[in-house]
Enzyme design. Structure first.
Site, PDB file in Angstrom:
ATOM      1  N   ASN A 146      22.105  88.220 119.403  1.00 24.85           N
ATOM      2  CA  ASN A 146      22.585  89.528 118.949  1.00 24.85           C
ATOM      3  C   ASN A 146      21.377  90.394 118.591  1.00 24.85           C
ATOM      4  O   ASN A 146      20.379  89.907 118.069  1.00 24.85           O
ATOM      5  CB  ASN A 146      23.479  89.389 117.704  1.00 24.85           C
ATOM      6  N   GLU A 210      22.638  92.263 124.009  1.00 22.85           N
ATOM      7  CA  GLU A 210      22.184  93.663 124.125  1.00 22.85           C
ATOM      8  C   GLU A 210      20.962  93.780 125.035  1.00 22.85           C
ATOM      9  O   GLU A 210      20.773  94.813 125.682  1.00 22.85           O
ATOM     10  CB  GLU A 210      21.857  94.239 122.743  1.00 22.85           C
ATOM     11  N   ASP A 259      21.903 107.511 103.520  1.00 32.34           N
ATOM     12  CA  ASP A 259      22.428 106.915 104.743  1.00 32.34           C
ATOM     13  C   ASP A 259      22.724 107.959 105.819  1.00 32.34           C
ATOM     14  O   ASP A 259      22.453 109.141 105.653  1.00 32.34           O
ATOM     15  CB  ASP A 259      23.697 106.120 104.380  1.00 32.34           C
TER      16      ASP A 259
HETATM   17  C1  LIG Z   1      18.710 103.782 111.616  1.00 34.80           C
HETATM   18  C2  LIG Z   1      19.933 102.879 111.598  1.00 34.80           C
HETATM   19  C3  LIG Z   1      20.162 102.054 110.497  1.00 34.80           C
HETATM   20  C4  LIG Z   1      21.271 101.220 110.465  1.00 34.80           C
HETATM   21  N1  LIG Z   1      21.464 100.404 109.403  1.00 34.80           N
HETATM   22  C5  LIG Z   1      22.482  99.509 109.397  1.00 34.80           C
HETATM   23  C6  LIG Z   1      22.632  98.584 108.336  1.00 34.80           C
HETATM   24  O1  LIG Z   1      21.848  98.577 107.392  1.00 34.80           O
HETATM   25  N2  LIG Z   1      23.654  97.707 108.387  1.00 34.80           N
HETATM   26  C7  LIG Z   1      24.541  97.686 109.440  1.00 34.80           C
HETATM   27  O2  LIG Z   1      25.445  96.858 109.460  1.00 34.80           O
HETATM   28  N3  LIG Z   1      24.427  98.577 110.465  1.00 34.80           N
HETATM   29  C8  LIG Z   1      23.419  99.474 110.463  1.00 34.80           C
HETATM   30  N4  LIG Z   1      23.285 100.361 111.499  1.00 34.80           N
HETATM   31  C9  LIG Z   1      24.289 100.392 112.561  1.00 34.80           C
HETATM   32  C10 LIG Z   1      24.168  99.205 113.481  1.00 34.80           C
HETATM   33  O3  LIG Z   1      22.858  99.038 113.969  1.00 34.80           O
HETATM   34  C11 LIG Z   1      25.082  99.366 114.672  1.00 34.80           C
HETATM   35  O4  LIG Z   1      26.398  99.534 114.207  1.00 34.80           O
HETATM   36  C12 LIG Z   1      25.013  98.201 115.614  1.00 34.80           C
HETATM   37  O5  LIG Z   1      25.831  98.484 116.699  1.00 34.80           O
HETATM   38  C13 LIG Z   1      25.468  96.913 114.963  1.00 34.80           C
HETATM   39  O6  LIG Z   1      25.298  95.887 115.907  1.00 34.80           O
HETATM   40  P1  LIG Z   1      25.979  94.455 115.760  1.00 34.80           P
HETATM   41  O7  LIG Z   1      27.458  94.658 115.580  1.00 34.80           O
HETATM   42  O8  LIG Z   1      25.627  93.784 117.026  1.00 34.80           O
HETATM   43  O9  LIG Z   1      25.398  93.753 114.556  1.00 34.80           O
HETATM   44  C14 LIG Z   1      22.176 101.209 111.555  1.00 34.80           C
HETATM   45  C15 LIG Z   1      21.930 102.033 112.650  1.00 34.80           C
HETATM   46  C16 LIG Z   1      20.833 102.854 112.676  1.00 34.80           C
HETATM   47  C17 LIG Z   1      20.607 103.713 113.891  1.00 34.80           C
END
Ligand SMILES: Cc1cc2nc3c(=O)[nH]c(=O)nc-3n(C[C@H](O)[C@H](O)[C@H](O)COP(=O)(O)O)c2cc1C
Length: 440
Positions: A146, A210, A259
């Site tokens: 992931n 990904e 955020d």
């Molecule tokens: C700058 C930035 C910061 C982020 N911070 C978080 C975070 O702290 N926690 C979180 O769960 N998602 C965060 N996200 C969103 C996730 O990266 C995004 O939803 C991603 O698709 C999650 O992938 P996953 O479901 O494979 O874990 C952030 C996105 C960006 C662009």
């Protein structure tokens, strides 16, 4: 040569979309303030000298559709189509024996996170945060990789607070490990080609890799190298990689943090990432992303625009989809064929992407990348008593203590069908191509 962050910087530089800041800046507030002041210029910002660190910082690599178009080698309005076309053919990444990210290797007592720029973004943030790291982890049952982006609060030489929770995939993986009493191995790559950053911000099916998507975006396998201390692989051309573990059963206070919605998320009991090794380029470039900036919005928007575009294409002749300036609302242009069709389009968009709260559907002659134009269409073409689709108590953005985000409103801002004589937009011939300098 594999395309990397530096390739992207050269591309932006040659397109005059690159700003170099020579004056030394303080990473606490000053650096983010310069980024904020300059983001409307649509240029990457490169800080040569950052107080307290030997590493330069780059920000705003894809803060506009024009910048994304350069990366995708297409026109700004075609970026989403290019994304859809490329990710249809996933490509497996390729393991290589070494890469630039292994030029310097520090382990154990040599690990010191404070050598990197300690960027503190907003007045009430708990402290400096890592915001542009892509987090690589594996499901403990299936071994599937992931990749995600998670904010990380600096807490010491080897310690970062990290935010993860289900239903996000990293949160699911960590929960599985914790149930087994196991620490979760993670590797965080900072300073990547934007394709890796874009896919990390994309929600794919659980278990899908990904990096097969970023390879598809590249049209060639992404090259990966093995980590030093954890059983994971990271992009060989990343600038910096942090390796370590998220401890099972350990939580500490993390936040507040400004955020993506422009609000401060409160202090939470979150996970702790202990860094056991750092590998990097000798002259590494550190990357940051400012939450809620145009770069952050474009990063989160693109894959979600693609999702919405594909879903609404099945019910209408869609022209364009835009989730900027906020990913909780979207604007869609169509060639309307039936009265009432815009409500079907809005319903399809809500079904495709759960966080959507508002969806405005306009005609093909409206520019969805310009909120002023969409607002004009709403004011002059919508009929509030019949043109609204209210979906009550559906599923929406999950962190919602005030229950604001669980209902949805679709707005039909299209002109009545077959009434183009009344609704044709006036044109001033030549105005679009005229150069005012020729008249001065
Ligand atoms: C700058 C930035 C910061 C982020 N911070 C978080 C975070 O702290 N926690 C979180 O769960 N998602 C965060 N996200 C969103 C996730 O990266 C995004 O939803 C991603 O698709 C999650 O992938 P996953 O479901 O494979 O874990 C952030 C996105 C960006 C662009």
């Amino acid at each position: 040569m594999q395309r990397d962050l530096r390739f992207c910087l050269d591309l932006l530089r040659s397109a005059d979309r690159f700003l170099t800041i020579k004056r030394e800046v303080d990473p606490k507030f000053e650096l983010p303030a310069v980024v904020k002041a300059s983001e409307k210029m649509g240029k990457a910002v490169f800080f040569e000298k950052v107080k307290g660190s030997i590493f330069p910082v780059v920000n705003n690599l894809f803060g506009s559709r024009e910048m994304l178009a350069l990366l995708f080698e297409t026109k700004p309005e075609r970026v989403v189509n290019e994304w859809i076309g490329r990710v249809r053919n996933p490509i497996e990444p390729r393991r290589v024996s070494s890469g630039p990210v292994k030029e310097v290797i520090r382990k154990g007592a040599e690990v010191d996170l404070t050598e990197f720029p300690m960027v503190t973004h907003c007045s009430k943030d708990a402290g400096p945060y890592v915001t542009a790291g892509i987090v690589v982890a594996r499901d403990p049952e299936t071994g599937q990789r992931n990749v995600s982006i998670n904010r990380m609060q600096y807490k010491g030489k080897t310690k970062l607070g990290i935010r993860m929770m289900p239903p996000q995939h990293l949160g699911i993986i960590q929960e599985k490990c914790e149930k087994r009493g196991k620490d979760l191995e993670v590797a965080v790559a900072i300073g990547n080609h934007p394709f890796e950053t874009l896919v990390a911000a994309t929600t794919v099916a659980y278990g899908a890799d990904e990096f097969t998507l970023s390879s598809a975006l590249r049209k060639e396998p992404l090259e990966l190298v093995k980590c030093e201390t954890v059983d994971l692989e990271v992009p060989a051309t990343a600038e910096i990689v942090l390796e370590g573990v998220v401890h099972a059963g350990v939580r500490e206070k993390e936040g507040p943090f400004g955020d993506f919605m422009q609000y401060y998320v409160p202090v939470m009991e979150n996970h702790v990432f202990e860094v056991k090794a750092i590998t990097r380029r000798r002259d590494a470039i550190y990357q940051t992303i400012q939450a809620s900036s145009l770069e952050d919005v474009h990063l989160l928007a693109l894959s979600r625009e693609a999702k919405v575009y594909e879903a609404v294409s099945r019910v209408a002749d869609v022209q364009a989809v835009c989730l900027v300036p906020t990913i909780l609302s979207c604007m869609i242009s169509i060639k309307k064929q039936f009265e009432g069709e815009p409500k079907n389009v809005a319903a399809a968009a809500f079904g495709a992407y759960a966080w959507l709260k508002y969806c405005v559907v306009v005609d093909h002659d409206v520019n969805v990348f310009d909120v002023n134009d969409v607002w004009w269409a709403m004011a002059t073409r919508s009929r509030p008593e019949t043109g609204l689709l209210l979906v009550e108590k559906a599923m929406g953005f999950p962190r919602d203590p005030f229950n604001l985000h669980q209902s949805k409103l679709g707005i039909d801002a299209t002109a009545p069908l077959n009434q183009w004589e009344e609704f044709e937009r006036k044109i001033v011939p030549g105005a679009d191509s005229l150069r005012i300098e020729d008249y001065l």
